[in-house]
Each structure stands twice: as structure tokens, then as C-alpha cells.
Design a protein around this motif. Structure first.
Motif, PDB file in Angstrom:
ATOM      1  N   ALA A 475       0.842  -1.200   0.000  1.00  0.00           N
ATOM      2  CA  ALA A 475       0.000   0.000   0.000  1.00  0.00           C
ATOM      3  C   ALA A 475       0.876   1.248   0.000  1.00  0.00           C
ATOM      4  CB  ALA A 475      -0.913   0.001   1.221  1.00  0.00           C
ATOM      5  N   LYS A 476       0.386   2.286  -0.657  1.00  0.00           N
ATOM      6  CA  LYS A 476       1.117   3.552  -0.696  1.00  0.00           C
ATOM      7  C   LYS A 476       0.928   4.301   0.631  1.00  0.00           C
ATOM      8  CE  LYS A 476       0.819   4.015  -5.725  1.00  0.00           C
ATOM      9  NZ  LYS A 476       0.286   4.772  -6.870  1.00  0.00           N
ATOM     10  N   THR A 477       1.851   5.189   0.915  1.00  0.00           N
ATOM     11  CA  THR A 477       1.803   5.977   2.154  1.00  0.00           C
ATOM     12  C   THR A 477       0.496   6.759   2.227  1.00  0.00           C
ATOM     13  OG1 THR A 477       4.203   6.209   2.193  1.00  0.00           O
ATOM     14  CG2 THR A 477       2.927   7.816   3.457  1.00  0.00           C
ATOM     15  N   PHE A 478      -0.171   6.654   3.378  1.00  0.00           N
ATOM     16  CA  PHE A 478      -1.456   7.341   3.538  1.00  0.00           C
ATOM     17  C   PHE A 478      -1.626   7.731   5.005  1.00  0.00           C
ATOM     18  CE2 PHE A 478      -6.213   7.577   2.977  1.00  0.00           C
ATOM     19  CZ  PHE A 478      -6.168   8.539   1.972  1.00  0.00           C
ATOM     20  N   VAL A 479      -2.570   8.613   5.261  1.00  0.00           N
ATOM     21  CA  VAL A 479      -2.860   9.063   6.622  1.00  0.00           C
ATOM     22  C   VAL A 479      -4.068   8.289   7.140  1.00  0.00           C
ATOM     23  CG1 VAL A 479      -3.570  11.003   8.075  1.00  0.00           C
ATOM     24  CG2 VAL A 479      -1.924  11.358   6.221  1.00  0.00           C
ATOM     25  N   TYR A 480      -3.850   7.478   8.159  1.00  0.00           N
ATOM     26  CA  TYR A 480      -4.928   6.696   8.763  1.00  0.00           C
ATOM     27  C   TYR A 480      -5.258   7.241  10.154  1.00  0.00           C
ATOM     28  CZ  TYR A 480      -3.742   3.353   5.101  1.00  0.00           C
ATOM     29  OH  TYR A 480      -3.486   2.759   3.890  1.00  0.00           O
ATOM     30  N   ARG A 481      -6.519   7.077  10.519  1.00  0.00           N
ATOM     31  CA  ARG A 481      -6.940   7.336  11.896  1.00  0.00           C
ATOM     32  C   ARG A 481      -7.027   5.961  12.542  1.00  0.00           C
ATOM     33  NH1 ARG A 481      -7.048  11.356  15.761  1.00  0.00           N
ATOM     34  NH2 ARG A 481      -8.944  11.261  17.043  1.00  0.00           N
ATOM     35  N   ILE A 482      -6.098   5.673  13.451  1.00  0.00           N
ATOM     36  CA  ILE A 482      -6.012   4.318  13.992  1.00  0.00           C
ATOM     37  C   ILE A 482      -6.447   4.288  15.460  1.00  0.00           C
ATOM     38  CG2 ILE A 482      -4.183   3.647  12.387  1.00  0.00           C
ATOM     39  CD1 ILE A 482      -2.208   3.905  14.776  1.00  0.00           C
ATOM     40  N   HIS A 483      -6.947   3.135  15.873  1.00  0.00           N
ATOM     41  CA  HIS A 483      -7.408   2.940  17.245  1.00  0.00           C
ATOM     42  C   HIS A 483      -7.140   1.486  17.600  1.00  0.00           C
ATOM     43  CE1 HIS A 483     -10.854   2.622  20.340  1.00  0.00           C
ATOM     44  NE2 HIS A 483      -9.888   3.323  20.874  1.00  0.00           N
ATOM     45  N   GLU A 484      -6.158   1.278  18.478  1.00  0.00           N
ATOM     46  CA  GLU A 484      -5.748  -0.088  18.800  1.00  0.00           C
ATOM     47  C   GLU A 484      -6.715  -0.759  19.774  1.00  0.00           C
ATOM     48  OE1 GLU A 484      -1.625  -0.723  19.643  1.00  0.00           O
ATOM     49  OE2 GLU A 484      -1.040   1.121  18.625  1.00  0.00           O
ATOM     50  N   GLN A 485      -6.633  -2.089  19.837  1.00  0.00           N
ATOM     51  CA  GLN A 485      -7.483  -2.841  20.761  1.00  0.00           C
ATOM     52  C   GLN A 485      -7.120  -2.494  22.198  1.00  0.00           C
ATOM     53  OE1 GLN A 485      -7.787  -7.047  20.164  1.00  0.00           O
ATOM     54  NE2 GLN A 485      -8.087  -6.888  17.964  1.00  0.00           N
ATOM     55  N   PRO A 486      -8.099  -2.521  23.105  1.00  0.00           N
ATOM     56  CA  PRO A 486      -7.815  -2.163  24.501  1.00  0.00           C
ATOM     57  C   PRO A 486      -6.936  -3.204  25.177  1.00  0.00           C
ATOM     58  CG  PRO A 486     -10.064  -2.960  24.277  1.00  0.00           C
ATOM     59  CD  PRO A 486      -9.518  -2.833  22.888  1.00  0.00           C
ATOM     60  N   ASN A 487      -6.191  -2.740  26.175  1.00  0.00           N
ATOM     61  CA  ASN A 487      -5.341  -3.611  26.970  1.00  0.00           C
ATOM     62  C   ASN A 487      -6.206  -4.503  27.864  1.00  0.00           C
ATOM     63  OD1 ASN A 487      -3.902  -4.004  29.763  1.00  0.00           O
ATOM     64  ND2 ASN A 487      -2.263  -3.754  28.268  1.00  0.00           N
ATOM     65  N   THR A 488      -5.931  -5.798  27.865  1.00  0.00           N
ATOM     66  CA  THR A 488      -6.748  -6.759  28.619  1.00  0.00           C
ATOM     67  C   THR A 488      -6.763  -6.447  30.111  1.00  0.00           C
ATOM     68  OG1 THR A 488      -6.190  -8.461  26.997  1.00  0.00           O
ATOM     69  CG2 THR A 488      -7.107  -9.209  29.086  1.00  0.00           C
ATOM     70  N   GLU A 489      -5.598  -6.068  30.649  1.00  0.00           N
ATOM     71  CA  GLU A 489      -5.509  -5.785  32.080  1.00  0.00           C
ATOM     72  C   GLU A 489      -6.389  -4.595  32.463  1.00  0.00           C
ATOM     73  OE1 GLU A 489      -2.123  -4.668  35.433  1.00  0.00           O
ATOM     74  OE2 GLU A 489      -1.510  -5.230  33.408  1.00  0.00           O
ATOM     75  N   LYS A 490      -6.387  -3.557  31.610  1.00  0.00           N
ATOM     76  CA  LYS A 490      -7.221  -2.383  31.889  1.00  0.00           C
ATOM     77  C   LYS A 490      -8.703  -2.750  31.860  1.00  0.00           C
ATOM     78  CE  LYS A 490      -3.952   0.888  29.879  1.00  0.00           C
ATOM     79  NZ  LYS A 490      -3.702   1.772  28.735  1.00  0.00           N
ATOM     80  N   LEU A 491      -9.072  -3.602  30.914  1.00  0.00           N
ATOM     81  CA  LEU A 491     -10.468  -4.025  30.824  1.00  0.00           C
ATOM     82  C   LEU A 491     -10.878  -4.827  32.059  1.00  0.00           C
ATOM     83  CD1 LEU A 491     -10.839  -5.045  27.082  1.00  0.00           C
ATOM     84  CD2 LEU A 491     -12.125  -3.265  28.260  1.00  0.00           C
ATOM     85  N   GLU A 492      -9.982  -5.682  32.536  1.00  0.00           N
ATOM     86  CA  GLU A 492     -10.297  -6.467  33.735  1.00  0.00           C
ATOM     87  C   GLU A 492     -10.449  -5.560  34.951  1.00  0.00           C
ATOM     88  OE1 GLU A 492      -7.120  -9.274  33.805  1.00  0.00           O
ATOM     89  OE2 GLU A 492      -8.051 -10.618  32.325  1.00  0.00           O
TER      90      GLU A 492
END
Length: 762
Positions: A475-492
Motif C-alpha cells: 500500500a502507498k503511504t497514507f494518513v490513517y486514523r487508527i485505534h488499537e485494541q484495549p489492553n486486557t488488564e485495563k479491561l479487567e
């Protein structure tokens, strides 16, 4: 009967002994000590305690903290290890170094800061330590100052003056020579720049850059907030001139190169007080029964060309800033409210995403490119909502059709695992002087969600157009708005907290997390704990940022997502427009390293702007409550710290502190493990989510702080509390001070200090 052996006054535990020995060795790094010398220094006579000294000495040797110079004789082992990182200052004047070089944050005592301030990038010398002790160090070099200008109140005398900072970023007053006051008078609010900081001097020296005005005046305080976060209020003269030089008329040759939507029904839907309309929707029914929906976005990149004066200023700001009573735009008004605003009955240049949708709201075809439009009508959200709810009005059929399609898009999104965070937003009714006269809550209705869904669709499909490539292609260079999965420990941790209220979430799979989180958001609707749980739920999630490295958007359940739809107020959208056009024209991939740096800048500026916006809300909340001193209100405990607990009022969402020193009838202590405040003798407990009756004790406008006092405590718990562990702050490592939600961070006092305070109080 034999006499009982007298207990040594230094009959201490192993942990405390370790700390005391470390302090002796680190304070005398060139001296040798044996156990007898150490026992004498510590006043230890008990033989068992002396043997414990030997045990601890050999443990410290094994931990690489000491060297054994000869049998039983030890010396401090100096390890010259340097790390770099960012200073995180506490309210007590101590700090922590946040560094990628260390697994844990490094504690830095006040004497070891060497004039380093909050946010500074520094080089730190790490002290030797055992594996059971937190890392400590001292600043040896300031590599980069985070900020050099500070806001505060001027205090003058005949010979000199000081700036007393009102923010939380500087724990020292700034000395100002009278010649550098720049017209500032005693008691005025001003912006001061640090000009020097002599090595042996506690206070920095500075000069007044700008006088803001009288504390408490609305304009003074709003400008002070902008200055505190080093955000610009005015545009430089050359930027304003560059904007005004752009002609209003669209060249005929430019229109000929674009797809023409001027004859297709098009309208905007925006807040009633909006002036910059950067998105419009068009709709027409096709002969095959499908619908063509055009998402038309102001073509800012046509007017703001790369590396121009306008472009450099827009990139520097990166975003518009929305304070309670005003907007500080990213672009000059001639562009933001004029040329680029999609006002009705005016021909406008756009960058568009055009979709053919079937009656299930599935995308059959799509097209991206530059267009020219002419909006037929400007709707407010309230006007569009009225038609959705059965009222009459212009283009009702189009509104209802778009709403039907939007609801289907929304349902499909949640079916795919998106999370619904429809936060309640606090808004103020403001009079002509900027004073808040009332508080109300903004809730998202169908008209808002109609616009939201089509903006999400455009952002998603633009990102897919560039990022989604065949298996063996890059893929060519692009600007993404990213949002990673939550940390399991924080969710617990979050799960344990909400269990106190009878709620639960499942954390087994990403789909389980999203579905149970959505169920939770439904269950807390209109409950006293709603705002608090929604706030904490958001904090368990990772922070969405801009990046050229695509990891998808977890919260929206999109594999590809970008920001394309708001270029008037967000610079990343301008970047997206330029890259998209470049690739539509067959251009080569842009420099990824350059764009990643730009993405980081935009993410940082977005966070700074959000902090300024929150500060303005906090100021207006304090101002709104300032004439209600002594009045009683019901509230929910929204945060607990070692210095007290925060209460959010149920009817206005204003938040204030009940100081632990003001709690009567017992000596209260902060129970960090259970995240509550407990009375030592009567075991009365104040914990997150408790309903309490408070009265307004003080409203400090300068500090933007409300102080409450308990007016009644019928609803607090009296039994031993259940274990409650709060979510950790997003993106930070765990440490006691960082667990505290809301309020100034600081070092928790030792038990001895707490007891001394308790005795004084009694």
C-alpha cells in the motif's frame, strides 16, 4: 521472675532497613561500612536486628547495589547508566521520568530535577537499586524545553516583580526585573517568558511578553487558557493578507475539470451556531432503483497549497480549537467561513466521495474526485430532526431517505462489532458578557447520526481505496486514523470496578468486548453513574491517533479508516485530500517518514486542543457555581485520591473536591488498594459511585477549582469495602500516583506523615 528484654527503639523490619541502608550508602558513595558501623549509625543494639543488617547487606550485594571490598566491608556501587525521556511533574514538586528505555517510570526527587519542568525532554542518571525498589535518578541535562512561556498573576514591589503561575506546569514563581514588566501592573494576568535560570538560583528569571488583563474577566481568562497551552489566538498579518488575496470567483476553466453536481439536490446539516460548513450531502434516485449519495467536502487543498504561508500556519495549528464561548479556527475567516464554507446558493469547490447504495444501504459503486456543487438549503440539526420525527419542511423526502439509509449503515456497523460511545456533552447558555446563565446537555439524535454515518462511510471508503491492495502489493503511504485494541488488564480492572454497580463485561474476544460494552452503555442510560462509567470506559480504550501505519480502528470496527471530511478544521484531512488526489492521478508513494512525523504533530496538537477545551469548560463550571456558595446539591463521587474525593453534581455535571482534611468525626485515610477513603476508627467509607449531599464551599476562578463540603452522608458505606481497582490511565505505566483519576498527581504521604497530620488535626 526474669526481666523482659527491652525492645530496641530501632526494632525495624527488613523493608525499612533496606531503605535506610540504601540512603546511607548512596549518600556516602566513597565510604566503606561494616555491619557494626551501620548499626551504630542507625542506633540499633538488638542482636537480631544486627544480624538482619548482614542479611540485607548481602542481598544488596547480590542485587548489584554494593561491592564487598573485604570480608564484611561494603561500598556503594556506582553505575553510570543514562536514559532519556519526558519529565512528568507531580504536585509535590517531585517528578517521574517516562522513558522508552525503562520498563518502569523513574522517580526523581525535587533536588534532582536541576530546573527541569513538566514535559521537558531530559537526560537522567540512574542510581543503583535493588530489584525490589523503584528506579530513581537525577536530571543531568535538559535536552529540550517543552515550554518557555507561562501564564500567571503579576506581583509587584518597589524593587522587583514576580509572576505567580496559575497553571500546573511550573512550581516556582518567575522573577521579573522591573525593566521587563512591559507595562504589566500589580494583580494583572500576563504571559511571561523565561529568559534565564542561573544554576544556583531557585527561581527562573523572565520578561512579560503580553498583558492579558484583569483576572476574572471572560476574555482575559479565555485568552489565558489559550496561552497556557501555547495556542495562538490571532493569525499573523501575513497569513491574513495571503487569505484575503484569494479571489472569491471560481475560474471557469477549473469548473470544467470537475464533476458537476450543481443541479443535484444538495444540502448541509450542522449545529445552529455553526459558521463553517465543510460537508454537504446530495441525493438522487437512479433509474435502477438505487440511490446516489454524494458526500461533498470543502476542497481546502485547492486554496491552501503545499508550503505556502497559509499551509505552514494551518499545519502549525493542526486543528481548530473550540472553547465554550468561541472558536479559534485553523484557517483565517476568509477561508473557513467564506470561500471554503458550503453556504447555500453559492457555487463551491469540493472533494467528493460518491456512492451508489441499494435499499439495504450496501455500496454497489463508488467514485472519488473533485467536484463543484451548489447547496440548496442549510439545515440545523433541530430542523432535520423535526422532520424525522414527523414535522413538515423542505426536502423532507430526501431527509427521510438519507435517515433510513444511515440507520441501516449504523446497524451494520454495530453488527460488525463497533462500540457505541454516545457521550453526554455539557453545554452552557452564555450571556453577552460571556457569563454562563445555564447548563444543558447535548445528546446525539437521529439527525446527528445521519450525518455521522455518511461521514464515517466516506472516511472508511477513502482509506480502503488507498490502503486495501492485492495480496502481493504494498500500500502507498497514507494518513490513517487508527485505534488499537484495549489492553486486557485495563479491561479487567474496569470490569472489577463496574461490578460494584451490578454491571459486567465480557473480555474473551474483541467481539465479546464490543457487544458487552454496548450493552453496558445501554444499561447505564439515565443512571446517576452514567457519566462516570462512560468516562472510565473511554479511558480503558486506547487513544485514537493519526499514523501512516494502519492497524485499523477498533472502536468503529473498521479495518481501514481515515479523516477526509473536515479539512476546514483538521489538517490531517488536508493531508488526506492531497494524497488521495496524488494517487488518483497515478502518482508515486509519498515519503512515509515525513508523513509519519506530520501525523505525530497532528495527534499532539489534537490532544493539546482537547486539554484547552476541557479547561474552558472547567472555568465556566466554576463561574456558573460561583454565585451558589453555601447551596446544597446531590452528586456522585467521581474520583478518589490521597487528598480527598471528587464529586460530580448530578444536575449540572460540575465537579469539585471534598478535601480529606475537611472530613469530620474520624481520621480518614486513602485506601489505595480498594480505591476509597476510610475512617480509621468508625470505618466509614467514601468510594467511587457513592451518592453524597454536598454544599459549595469555594469557587476559585483563577485556579479553575471548585471546593465542596459534605452537607450530609446518609448514603456512604459503613462496612468494609469490596475491592475496587480503577482502570489505569490510557497509555501510561502503572504507579501509585498514576492510578489516581482526576486532579493533580502527587506523592502519597508516608504513614508517619499522615499520623502527624492526624495528631495536629485532633
Amino acid at each position: 521472675m526474669p526481666k523482659k528484654e527491652k525492645k530496641s527503639k530501632r526494632d525495624i523490619g527488613k523493608k525499612e532497613l533496606h531503605r535506610l541502608l540504601y540512603d546511607i550508602f548512596s549518600g556516602n558513595p566513597d565510604q566503606n561500612f561494616n555491619y557494626k558501623q551501620l548499626a551504630q549509625r542507625l542506633g540499633i543494639k538488638n542482636m537480631n536486628a544486627k544480624q538482619l543488617i548482614m542479611t540485607v547487606l548481602y542481598e544488596m550485594k547480590n542485587d548489584n547495589m554494593l561491592t564487598e571490598e573485604s570480608t564484611g566491608v561494603f561500598k556503594f556501587k556506582v553505575n553510570t547508566i543514562y536514559v532519556t525521556g519526558i519529565i512528568d511533574l507531580t504536585a509535590k514538586g517531585t517528578a517521574y521520568l517516562i522513558s522508552d528505555d525503562c520498563k518502569e517510570d523513574v522517580f526523581i526527587p525535587q533536588v534532582g530535577l536541576n530546573h527541569a519542568l513538566n514535559g521537558d525532554k531530559v537526560k537522567v542518571l540512574l542510581y543503583a537499586r535493588s530489584s525490589k525498589r523503584r528506579p530513581e535518578g537525577e536530571v543531568v541535562e535538559i535536552l529540550e524545553r517543552k515550554k518557555e512561556t507561562f501564564v500567571g498573576i503579576i506581583q509587584c514591589s518597589k524593587q522587583y516583580a514576580f509572576l505567580v503561575p496559575t497553571g500546573k506546569q511550573l512550581p516556582y514563581d518567575i522573577f521579573i526585573p522591573l525593566a521587563d514588566l512591559n507595562g504589566a501592573k500589580d494583580g494583572e494576568k500576563a504571559i511571561v517568558k523565561i529568559t534565564e535560570w542561573p544554576e544556583n538560583q531557585k527561581n527562573p528569571v523572565g520578561k512579560v511578553l503580553e498583558v492579558l488583563g484583569t483576572p476574572g474577566d471572560n476574555d482575559t481568562e479565555m485568552n489565558a487558557i489559550m496561552a497556557e497551552y501555547e495556542l495562538p489566538v490571532q493569525f499573523p498579518a501575513n497569513v491574513e493578507k495571503a487569505a484575503k488575496r484569494i479571489k472569491d470567483a471560481i475560474p471557469a476553466e477549473e469548473i470544467r475539470t470537475r464533476r458537476d453536481f450543481r443541479e443535484i439536490t444538495t444540502f448541509t446539516i450542522d449545529p445552529k451556531d455553526a459558521k463553517d460548513f465543510d460537508d454537504a450531502l446530495s441525493l438522487r434516485k437512479l433509474k435502477n432503483g438505487n440511490y446516489e449519495v454524494g458526500v461533498h467536502i470543502a476542497d481546502v487543498s485547492f486554496y491552501v497549497t503545499p508550503d505556502s504561508v497559509l499551509d505552514k500556519e494551518a499545519y502549525s495549528r493542526a486543528t481548530s480549537v473550540y472553547l465554550v464561548d468561541r472558536t479559534i479556527p485553523m484557517l483565517p475567516e476568509h477561508l473557513s467561513n467564506g470561500l471554503c464554507s458550503l453556504r447555500p446558493d453559492e457555487e463551491k469547490l469540493c472533494f467528493s466521495a460518491v456512492f451508489e447504495l441499494n435499499d439495504k444501504a450496501e455500496v454497489v459503486k463508488q467514485w472519488f474526485g473533485r467536484t463543484v456543487i451548489k447547496s440548496n438549503r442549510r439545515f440545523t440539526y433541530e430542523e432535520a430532526q423535526a422532520m424525522i420525527e414527523g414535522g413538515e419542511g423542505d426536502y423532507k423526502e430526501e431527509i427521510l431517505t438519507l435517515n433510513d439509509l444511515a440507520q441501516k449503515l449504523r446497524a451494520a456497523r454495530f453488527q460488525n462489532g463497533a462500540i457505541a460511545f454516545d457521550r453526554i456533552e455539557v453545554r452552557f447558555d452564555i450571556d453577552e458578557n460571556g457569563k454562563p446563565t445555564g447548563v444543558y446537555f447535548k445528546r446525539s439524535k437521529e439527525a446527528n447520526k445521519l450525518i455521522e454515518e455518511f461521514m464515517l462511510l466516506a472516511n472508511k471508503k477513502v482509506a480502503e481505496r488507498i490502503g486495501k491492495v492485492k495480496e502481493n502489493q504494498k500500500a502507498k503511504t497514507f494518513v490513517y486514523r487508527i485505534h488499537e485494541q484495549p489492553n486486557t488488564e485495563k479491561l479487567e480492572d474496569f470490569g472489577r470496578f463496574i461490578a460494584k454497580f451490578g454491571y459486567r463485561i465480557r473480555t474473551g474476544t474483541p467481539r465479546q468486548i464490543s457487544s458487552s460494552m454496548n450493552k453496558l452503555m445501554e444499561d447505564v442510560q439515565d443512571r446517576p453513574e452514567q457519566n462516570m462509567i462512560e468516562t472510565l470506559a473511554i479511558r480503558t480504550m486506547a487513544k485514537a491517533v493519526y499514523s501512516t501505519v494502519n492497524v485499523g480502528h477498533y472502536g468503529l470496527a473498521f479495518d481501514y479508516y481515515s479523516h477526509f471530511t473536515s479539512p476546514i478544521r483538521r489538517y490531517p484531512d488536508v493531508m488526506t485530500h492531497r494524497l488521495l488526489q496524488r494517487y488518483l492521478d497515478g502518482g508515486r508513494s509519498a515519503n512515509a517518514e515525513k508523513y509519519e512525523e506530520m501525523c505525530k504533530h497532528c495527534s499532539d496538537m489534537e490532544q493539546i486542543a482537547a486539554n484547552a477545551e476541557r479547561a474552558s469548560i472547567k472555568y465556566k463550571q466554576v463561574e456558573f457555581m460561583s454565585d451558589k456558595l453555601g447551596e446544597n446539591f446531590m452528586g456522585t463521587i467521581s474520583g478518589v485520591t490521597q487528598w480527598g474525593f471528587y464529586v460530580e453534581l448530578n444536575d449540572t455535571k460540575c465537579e469539585g473536591l471534598v478535601s480529606i482534611n475537611e472530613l469530620e468525626g474520624d481520621y480518614y485515610e486513602f485506601d489505595e488498594e480498594n480505591y476509597c477513603i476510610v475512617g480509621r476508627h468508625h470505618r466509614k467509607v467514601y468510594q467511587l459511585g457513592d451518592q453524597v449531599l454536598v454544599k459549595v464551599a469555594k469557587a476559585n476562578l483563577v485556579a479553575r477549582q471548585l471546593d465542596f463540603a459534605l452537607a450530609g452522608s446518609e448514603n456512604t458505606t459503613t462496612a468494609a469495602p469490596a475491592k475496587v481497582v480503577p482502570p489505569k490511565a490510557s497509555g501510561s505505566r502503572q504507579r501509585p500516583e498514576r492510578k489516581l483519576r482526576r486532579g493533580r498527581r502527587g506523592d502519597a504521604p508516608t504513614k508517619r506523615k499522615k499520623e502527624q497530620k492526624g495528631r495536629k488535626k485532633k
